[in-house]
Design a protein around this motif. Structure first.
Motif, PDB file in Angstrom:
ATOM      1  N   ASP A 220       0.865  -1.176   0.000  1.00 41.28           N
ATOM      2  CA  ASP A 220       0.000   0.000   0.000  1.00 41.28           C
ATOM      3  C   ASP A 220       0.904   1.230   0.000  1.00 41.28           C
ATOM      4  OD1 ASP A 220      -2.085   1.750   0.216  1.00 41.28           O
ATOM      5  OD2 ASP A 220      -2.866   0.985   2.114  1.00 41.28           O
ATOM      6  N   ILE A 221       1.026   1.869  -1.158  1.00 40.57           N
ATOM      7  CA  ILE A 221       2.003   2.949  -1.330  1.00 40.57           C
ATOM      8  C   ILE A 221       1.287   4.269  -1.652  1.00 40.57           C
ATOM      9  CG2 ILE A 221       3.987   3.764  -2.657  1.00 40.57           C
ATOM     10  CD1 ILE A 221       4.666   1.343  -0.998  1.00 40.57           C
ATOM     11  N   ILE A 222       1.598   5.307  -0.870  1.00 43.36           N
ATOM     12  CA  ILE A 222       1.053   6.652  -1.108  1.00 43.36           C
ATOM     13  C   ILE A 222       2.187   7.591  -1.497  1.00 43.36           C
ATOM     14  CG2 ILE A 222      -0.075   8.650  -0.066  1.00 43.36           C
ATOM     15  CD1 ILE A 222      -1.639   6.832   1.710  1.00 43.36           C
ATOM     16  N   VAL A 223       1.969   8.345  -2.574  1.00 42.58           N
ATOM     17  CA  VAL A 223       2.947   9.336  -3.035  1.00 42.58           C
ATOM     18  C   VAL A 223       2.221  10.660  -3.257  1.00 42.58           C
ATOM     19  CG1 VAL A 223       4.496   9.999  -4.919  1.00 42.58           C
ATOM     20  CG2 VAL A 223       4.492   7.640  -4.086  1.00 42.58           C
ATOM     21  N   GLY A 224       2.799  11.742  -2.774  1.00 43.53           N
ATOM     22  CA  GLY A 224       2.246  13.062  -3.021  1.00 43.53           C
ATOM     23  C   GLY A 224       2.742  13.606  -4.350  1.00 43.53           C
ATOM     24  N   VAL A 225       1.841  14.234  -5.083  1.00 43.67           N
ATOM     25  CA  VAL A 225       2.177  14.764  -6.408  1.00 43.67           C
ATOM     26  C   VAL A 225       1.722  16.216  -6.498  1.00 43.67           C
ATOM     27  CG1 VAL A 225       1.728  14.589  -8.880  1.00 43.67           C
ATOM     28  CG2 VAL A 225       2.014  12.509  -7.521  1.00 43.67           C
ATOM     29  N   PRO A 226       2.653  17.182  -6.648  1.00 47.49           N
ATOM     30  CA  PRO A 226       2.236  18.584  -6.819  1.00 47.49           C
ATOM     31  C   PRO A 226       1.630  18.793  -8.198  1.00 47.49           C
ATOM     32  CG  PRO A 226       4.622  18.383  -7.034  1.00 47.49           C
ATOM     33  CD  PRO A 226       4.116  17.025  -6.663  1.00 47.49           C
ATOM     34  N   ILE A 227       0.625  19.661  -8.261  1.00 47.43           N
ATOM     35  CA  ILE A 227      -0.028  19.961  -9.531  1.00 47.43           C
ATOM     36  C   ILE A 227      -0.201  21.467  -9.631  1.00 47.43           C
ATOM     37  CG2 ILE A 227      -2.348  19.669  -8.545  1.00 47.43           C
ATOM     38  CD1 ILE A 227      -3.187  18.503 -11.278  1.00 47.43           C
ATOM     39  N   ALA A 228       0.022  22.017 -10.830  1.00 45.89           N
ATOM     40  CA  ALA A 228      -0.005  23.476 -11.010  1.00 45.89           C
ATOM     41  C   ALA A 228      -1.370  24.068 -10.686  1.00 45.89           C
ATOM     42  CB  ALA A 228       0.397  23.842 -12.437  1.00 45.89           C
ATOM     43  N   ASN A 229      -2.459  23.300 -10.950  1.00 50.90           N
ATOM     44  CA  ASN A 229      -3.819  23.724 -10.626  1.00 50.90           C
ATOM     45  C   ASN A 229      -4.210  25.002 -11.368  1.00 50.90           C
ATOM     46  OD1 ASN A 229      -6.182  23.015  -9.277  1.00 50.90           O
ATOM     47  ND2 ASN A 229      -5.795  24.395  -7.567  1.00 50.90           N
ATOM     48  N   ARG A 230      -3.628  25.193 -12.539  1.00 55.70           N
ATOM     49  CA  ARG A 230      -3.988  26.355 -13.366  1.00 55.70           C
ATOM     50  C   ARG A 230      -4.729  25.830 -14.595  1.00 55.70           C
ATOM     51  NH1 ARG A 230      -0.423  31.245 -12.373  1.00 55.70           N
ATOM     52  NH2 ARG A 230       0.865  30.712 -10.568  1.00 55.70           N
ATOM     53  N   ASN A 231      -5.927  25.383 -14.372  1.00 52.23           N
ATOM     54  CA  ASN A 231      -6.704  24.763 -15.439  1.00 52.23           C
ATOM     55  C   ASN A 231      -7.723  25.711 -16.065  1.00 52.23           C
ATOM     56  OD1 ASN A 231      -8.225  24.894 -13.144  1.00 52.23           O
ATOM     57  ND2 ASN A 231      -8.654  22.702 -12.976  1.00 52.23           N
ATOM     58  N   ARG A 232      -7.483  27.008 -15.920  1.00 54.51           N
ATOM     59  CA  ARG A 232      -8.335  28.010 -16.561  1.00 54.51           C
ATOM     60  C   ARG A 232      -7.440  29.092 -17.180  1.00 54.51           C
ATOM     61  NH1 ARG A 232     -10.576  25.862 -12.276  1.00 54.51           N
ATOM     62  NH2 ARG A 232     -12.773  25.232 -12.331  1.00 54.51           N
ATOM     63  N   THR A 233      -7.762  29.495 -18.365  1.00 54.60           N
ATOM     64  CA  THR A 233      -6.899  30.425 -19.108  1.00 54.60           C
ATOM     65  C   THR A 233      -6.738  31.758 -18.382  1.00 54.60           C
ATOM     66  OG1 THR A 233      -8.826  31.169 -20.389  1.00 54.60           O
ATOM     67  CG2 THR A 233      -7.463  29.415 -21.348  1.00 54.60           C
ATOM     68  N   GLU A 234      -7.767  32.180 -17.609  1.00 52.73           N
ATOM     69  CA  GLU A 234      -7.701  33.492 -16.956  1.00 52.73           C
ATOM     70  C   GLU A 234      -6.590  33.580 -15.910  1.00 52.73           C
ATOM     71  OE1 GLU A 234     -12.170  32.488 -17.397  1.00 52.73           O
ATOM     72  OE2 GLU A 234     -10.265  31.468 -17.112  1.00 52.73           O
ATOM     73  N   ILE A 235      -6.172  32.435 -15.372  1.00 52.29           N
ATOM     74  CA  ILE A 235      -5.202  32.482 -14.270  1.00 52.29           C
ATOM     75  C   ILE A 235      -3.801  32.026 -14.699  1.00 52.29           C
ATOM     76  CG2 ILE A 235      -6.978  32.181 -12.511  1.00 52.29           C
ATOM     77  CD1 ILE A 235      -6.253  29.247 -12.343  1.00 52.29           C
ATOM     78  N   GLU A 236      -3.618  31.722 -15.976  1.00 51.97           N
ATOM     79  CA  GLU A 236      -2.319  31.222 -16.438  1.00 51.97           C
ATOM     80  C   GLU A 236      -1.196  32.237 -16.234  1.00 51.97           C
ATOM     81  OE1 GLU A 236      -2.682  29.893 -20.443  1.00 51.97           O
ATOM     82  OE2 GLU A 236      -3.627  27.980 -19.891  1.00 51.97           O
ATOM     83  N   ASP A 237      -1.500  33.535 -16.326  1.00 47.67           N
ATOM     84  CA  ASP A 237      -0.468  34.566 -16.237  1.00 47.67           C
ATOM     85  C   ASP A 237      -0.456  35.286 -14.896  1.00 47.67           C
ATOM     86  OD1 ASP A 237       0.410  34.061 -18.839  1.00 47.67           O
ATOM     87  OD2 ASP A 237      -1.107  35.387 -19.694  1.00 47.67           O
ATOM     88  N   LEU A 238      -1.119  34.722 -13.892  1.00 48.93           N
ATOM     89  CA  LEU A 238      -1.168  35.360 -12.581  1.00 48.93           C
ATOM     90  C   LEU A 238      -0.064  34.837 -11.674  1.00 48.93           C
ATOM     91  CD1 LEU A 238      -4.946  35.471 -11.575  1.00 48.93           C
ATOM     92  CD2 LEU A 238      -3.542  37.316 -12.481  1.00 48.93           C
ATOM     93  N   ILE A 239       0.546  35.749 -10.913  1.00 52.47           N
ATOM     94  CA  ILE A 239       1.423  35.347  -9.816  1.00 52.47           C
ATOM     95  C   ILE A 239       0.536  35.101  -8.599  1.00 52.47           C
ATOM     96  CG2 ILE A 239       3.198  36.173  -8.225  1.00 52.47           C
ATOM     97  CD1 ILE A 239       4.453  37.685 -10.551  1.00 52.47           C
ATOM     98  N   GLY A 240       0.752  33.983  -7.921  1.00 56.84           N
ATOM     99  CA  GLY A 240      -0.060  33.647  -6.763  1.00 56.84           C
ATOM    100  C   GLY A 240       0.156  32.204  -6.364  1.00 56.84           C
TER     101      GLY A 240
END
Length: 475
Positions: A220-240
């Motif tokens: 039973d193996i758990i691994v954490g995976v970071p994801i950018a979470n920028r799945n909308r075009t409006e936020i692609e160019d935002l710093i945050g």
């Protein structure tokens, strides 16, 4: 600074609640450290010390500008620029945006033009408000139900064999060991991924989980995976701070083949992507896992796959990243992989209070051997995929088993042992925790036990069962 509100935002507590305070304008003070009078070695040493000082200096969220810039002047034509943003207003994607926009503005400045950057449609505060309003009611329950199902029952704690005892409180002393897989192995892995209908991320994640399983004996193996979470075009160019962490749990029991595991990972990954909006902190709050200060909650290993940034080209200016020499290990171990034109490269970030460099180097070779084994036979069961290098196989199977010794064939074991007792009576024969026995003491106690068994009727060819804890007495 004018373009991104989040760069001029502070966070204050009012009536027990955190509040964003967005300033209409803010002045960025550039700190300049001049090291031109020092020789090259002294410059390198002093620059490294400045790097340590700047990264260790805390931000005051209520008062400080949460972007800090230090320029280290080495010569009229050579400088080091340290850019630091607090994680509450930024993530890895944000740093790329900052540098990209900085370069765009620099190019315009060179030719005395105004900023070519278009006005942002929304600001980070708009996104934060929208996210809070959206993650309520049915949407929130749907997200929570998925993750509660994925992480139900007792969550496993990754038990990698460590070189040092784990302390009662988690430490963050870290280091990083890099490696490359080469073009040939990379192309072979791409072919396997394409044939299986998965991404390179999924294939490498599956291989990483096999590696962890083989080194821990856990299924039973758990691994954490970071994801950018920028799945909308409006936020692609935002710093945050948009990035989120997905907790991917896999079961390697029932001896699946690697291709079967790949199919499991594919389904798992797509399901996680569909439910990526729930913040990791909210998930921990809802699950309320049993907390242990020596472990990170939910997972102790991380995986990430990214593309290396392209070289930056500016007229009359050459820019290259400063190689990081000091690391803070947030977890026991993390694997970061990067796709480059010359093949996959990677690095294991690890806690130096748990692991030695030699152990991580050995882990890297096991990972390389495992990937080659997958290429050679992707239908092999994951429990049978090779991880030992040829040198290790020779050492374990041949060298360490080359124990042939000439014995006097007419003597029984106890007679051979007594001959050794006569030769070295005071030498230590056994050690268990803080106790030890010499050869003569062991012989005396053995004889006492043998005489006792004999008095109970034990004779030659009579079987005697032994039920005893691991101890000196067991021997």
């Amino acid at each position: 600074m004018r373009r991104h509100e989040v760069l001029r935002t502070n966070f204050r507590t009012e009536s027990g609640q955190p509040q964003q305070v967005i300033h209409s304008n803010a002045q960025l003070d550039l700190t300049v450290r001049d090291l031109q009078q020092l020789d090259a070695d002294a410059q390198e040493e002093q620059a490294a010390e400045l790097f340590r000082q700047e990264t260790a200096k805390a931000f005051d969220l209520e008062q400080d500008l949460l972007l800090r810039v230090t320029v280290i002047r080495l010569s009229p034509q050579q400088h080091i620029v340290l850019l630091l943003m607090h994680h509450i207003i930024s993530d890895g994607w944000s740093m790329d945006i900052l540098i990209k926009e900085l370069i765009t503005l620099y190019k315009s400045y060179l030719v005395e033009e105004t900023s070519p950057l278009p006005k942002l449609k929304i600001q980070y505060a708009d996104f934060a408000k929208w996210q809070r309003e959206r993650l309520q009611g049915e949407v929130l329950e749907q997200q929570l139900d998925y993750w509660k199902q994925q992480l139900s029952g007792t969550l496993p704690v990754l038990q990698l064999p460590t070189d040092f005892s784990r302390g009662r409180v988690q430490t963050f002393q870290g280091a990083n060991q890099s490696f490359s897989l080469g073009e040939q192995l990379t192309e072979q892995l791409k072919a396997i991924a394409q044939e299986s209908g998965v991404t390179m991320f999924m294939l490498l994640l599956a291989a990483y989980k096999v590696l962890l399983s083989r080194h821990t004996g856990q299924e039973d193996i758990i691994v954490g995976v970071p994801i950018a979470n920028r799945n909308r075009t409006e936020i692609e160019d935002l710093i945050g701070f948009f990035t989120n962490t997905l907790v991917l749990r896999s079961n390697l029991s029932n001896y699946p083949t690697f291709k079967e595991l790949l199919a499991q990972i594919k389904e798992l990954t797509y399901g996680a992507y569909d439910h990526q909006d729930l913040p990791f902190e909210k998930l921990v709050e809802e699950l309320q896992p049993e907390r242990d200060l020596s472990y990170n909650p939910l997972f102790q290993a991380k995986f990430r796959l990214e593309n290396l940034p392209q070289p930056i080209e500016i007229p009359r200016l050459t820019i290259s990243p400063l190689k990081q020499t000091e690391f803070a290990a947030k977890l026991d171990i993390s694997l970061d992989m990067y796709e480059t034109t010359s093949g996959l490269v990677g690095g294991f970030e690890y806690n130096t209070d748990l692991f030695k460099l030699e152990t991580i180097s050995r882990l890297i070779e096991h990972f390389r051997t495992l990937l080659q084994g997958i290429v050679n036979n992707p239908d092999c069961r994951v429990s049978e995929l090779p991880i030992l290098t040829p040198v290790e196989r020779q050492q374990i199977l041949a060298d360490w088993n080359d124990t042939e010794v000439e014995f006097q064939q007419h003597l029984c074991f106890h007679q051979i042992f007594e001959a050794q007792v006569a030769e070295t009576p005071d030498n230590i024969a056994l050690v268990f925790q803080d106790r030890e026995l010499t050869y003569s003491s062991l012989n005396e106690q053995s004889n006492e036990l043998a005489n006792y068994l004999s008095s109970l009727g034990v004779k030659p060819e009579v079987w005697v069962g032994i039920c005893c804890d691991r101890s000196l007495e067991l021997l």
